[in-house]
Design an enzyme around this catalytic site. Structure first.
Site, PDB file in Angstrom:
ATOM      1  N   GLY A  10       0.825  -1.198   0.000  1.00  0.00           N
ATOM      2  CA  GLY A  10       0.000   0.000   0.000  1.00  0.00           C
ATOM      3  C   GLY A  10       0.862   1.251   0.000  1.00  0.00           C
ATOM      4  O   GLY A  10       2.094   1.186   0.046  1.00  0.00           O
ATOM      5  N   GLN A  11       0.217   2.405  -0.036  1.00  0.00           N
ATOM      6  CA  GLN A  11       0.968   3.665  -0.107  1.00  0.00           C
ATOM      7  C   GLN A  11       1.924   3.826   1.072  1.00  0.00           C
ATOM      8  O   GLN A  11       3.105   4.112   0.899  1.00  0.00           O
ATOM      9  CB  GLN A  11      -0.012   4.854  -0.141  1.00  0.00           C
ATOM     10  N   ASP A  35      -2.785 -13.114   5.011  1.00  0.00           N
ATOM     11  CA  ASP A  35      -4.169 -12.650   5.037  1.00  0.00           C
ATOM     12  C   ASP A  35      -4.500 -12.352   6.497  1.00  0.00           C
ATOM     13  O   ASP A  35      -4.680 -13.266   7.297  1.00  0.00           O
ATOM     14  CB  ASP A  35      -5.089 -13.737   4.468  1.00  0.00           C
ATOM     15  N   ILE A  36      -4.562 -11.068   6.835  1.00  0.00           N
ATOM     16  CA  ILE A  36      -4.751 -10.716   8.250  1.00  0.00           C
ATOM     17  C   ILE A  36      -6.128 -11.119   8.770  1.00  0.00           C
ATOM     18  O   ILE A  36      -6.349 -11.099   9.987  1.00  0.00           O
ATOM     19  CB  ILE A  36      -4.511  -9.211   8.505  1.00  0.00           C
ATOM     20  N   ALA A  59      -5.524  -2.355   4.968  1.00  0.00           N
ATOM     21  CA  ALA A  59      -6.883  -1.860   5.201  1.00  0.00           C
ATOM     22  C   ALA A  59      -7.711  -1.999   3.938  1.00  0.00           C
ATOM     23  O   ALA A  59      -7.176  -2.066   2.826  1.00  0.00           O
ATOM     24  CB  ALA A  59      -6.851  -0.395   5.632  1.00  0.00           C
ATOM     25  N   THR A  61      -9.736   0.218   1.951  1.00  0.00           N
ATOM     26  CA  THR A  61      -9.873   1.672   1.883  1.00  0.00           C
ATOM     27  C   THR A  61     -10.786   2.148   0.753  1.00  0.00           C
ATOM     28  O   THR A  61     -10.891   3.357   0.532  1.00  0.00           O
ATOM     29  CB  THR A  61      -8.493   2.328   1.700  1.00  0.00           C
ATOM     30  N   THR A 100      -8.160   6.537  10.446  1.00  0.00           N
ATOM     31  CA  THR A 100      -8.639   7.542   9.504  1.00  0.00           C
ATOM     32  C   THR A 100      -9.511   8.616  10.146  1.00  0.00           C
ATOM     33  O   THR A 100     -10.103   8.396  11.210  1.00  0.00           O
ATOM     34  CB  THR A 100      -9.459   6.848   8.395  1.00  0.00           C
ATOM     35  N   TYR A 124     -17.063   2.311   5.850  1.00  0.00           N
ATOM     36  CA  TYR A 124     -15.599   2.428   5.959  1.00  0.00           C
ATOM     37  C   TYR A 124     -15.217   2.987   7.323  1.00  0.00           C
ATOM     38  O   TYR A 124     -14.416   2.387   8.053  1.00  0.00           O
ATOM     39  CB  TYR A 124     -15.052   3.315   4.841  1.00  0.00           C
TER      40      TYR A 124
END
Length: 290
Positions: A10-11, A35-36, A59, A61, A100, A124
């Site tokens: 991810g970012q 795989d969490i 996440a 997202t 977030t 979300y």
């Protein structure tokens, strides 16, 4: 120092992996590696690696898709963090978790403090808040970092979308009544690393929630304007598209967007000396966002 990073593609996860590999023993895993949402897989992986720190950058997202993918959202944003936090407690690790601004209702015009009441308006935000609560309940030694409007060289984000649209459109309508702090992914990674280093140096820290985002606050329209100005100056664009600011009501989406995504970042600066992300400075590297 051993660090387990989830969501490494991810970012933020990508930046974390690049930076931490130079200073720690890192196990960086994406979905294929771990795989969490698989309870046993999480426990086995953590028990085998025995990390000192677990940083969860994984996440779900996709804000709009979350409205339909409810079970998946909760599995990734609540259950996964819960399993990681339980595993962290069992092996004596510190749990760091990214959250977030969507945990708030997005109303008013004051920056949200960590102690403000949460009232997420969509799946979300609700699933991310549930993840925060699960981490806090499962692992007393935890640090939760709420952030907003993430962008960077890696992955999909608003900066890349704007640059792509500018190649094919002369005019763009951008939402002008939603305000927040654009946050560079590399700065989020650095903030998390600073927190880890703080603990490694034996300094005490107050466990719990911290806010970290960019300054100055801006609207999406303001952010787009800045992106195009820098892109033209860096000769990525021969000219800027004509921008017009529109209200949120003119751009309906399945999930409600917060009008106010401003986060008050004083607590993290007071505790760890971490200053807000300078998104204008991060845009100077815009050639790398292509």
């Amino acid at each position: 120092m051993k660090v387990l990073i989830t969501g490494c593609n991810g970012q933020v996860g990508h930046c974390l992996t690049e930076r931490l590999t130079k200073q720690a023993e890192v196990l960086a895993l994406d979905y294929e590696g771990l795989d969490i949402t698989d309870h046993d897989a999480v426990l086995n992986t953590v028990a085998e690696f025995q990390p000192n720190y677990i940083i969860n950058a994984a996440a779900h997202t996709a804000v709009d898709r979350a409205e339909q993918e409810v079970e998946l959202s909760y599995a990734i944003n609540r259950d996964g963090p819960s399993y990681l936090a339980k595993a962290a407690k069992e092996c004596g690790a510190v749990m760091l978790h990214i959250s977030t601004d969507y945990v708030f209702d997005g109303m008013g015009d004051k920056p949200y403090q960590e102690s403000d009441s949460t009232e997420p308006q969509g799946i979300y935000g609700q699933s991310k808040l549930a993840g925060e609560q699960a981490v806090a309940e499962s692992c007393p030694e935890h640090l939760i970092l709420r952030t907003a409007w993430v962008f960077g060289e890696h992955g999909n984000n608003f900066v890349k979308t704007m640059l792509r649209l500018a190649q094919c459109r002369d005019e763009l309508s951008i939402v002008g009544d939603q305000f927040g702090g654009p946050t560079y992914a590399g700065d989020i990674a650095d903030a998390l690393i600073t927190m880890v280093q703080h603990l490694e140096q034996g300094k005490q820290a107050k466990w719990g929630v911290y806010h970290f985002s960019g300054m100055p606050y801006a609207s999406w329209f303001d952010f787009a304007s800045a992106i195009f100005q820098v892109a033209e100056r860096r000769e990525l664009l021969t000219g800027q598209p004509k921008l017009s600011a529109i209200p949120t009501s003119a751009y309906p989406t399945p999930a409600k967007r917060p009008a106010n995504s401003r986060l008050d970042c004083r607590r993290i600066e007071n505790q760890f000396g971490i200053k807000p992300s300078d998104w204008n400075a991060a845009l100077n590297n815009i050639h790398a966002y292509k």
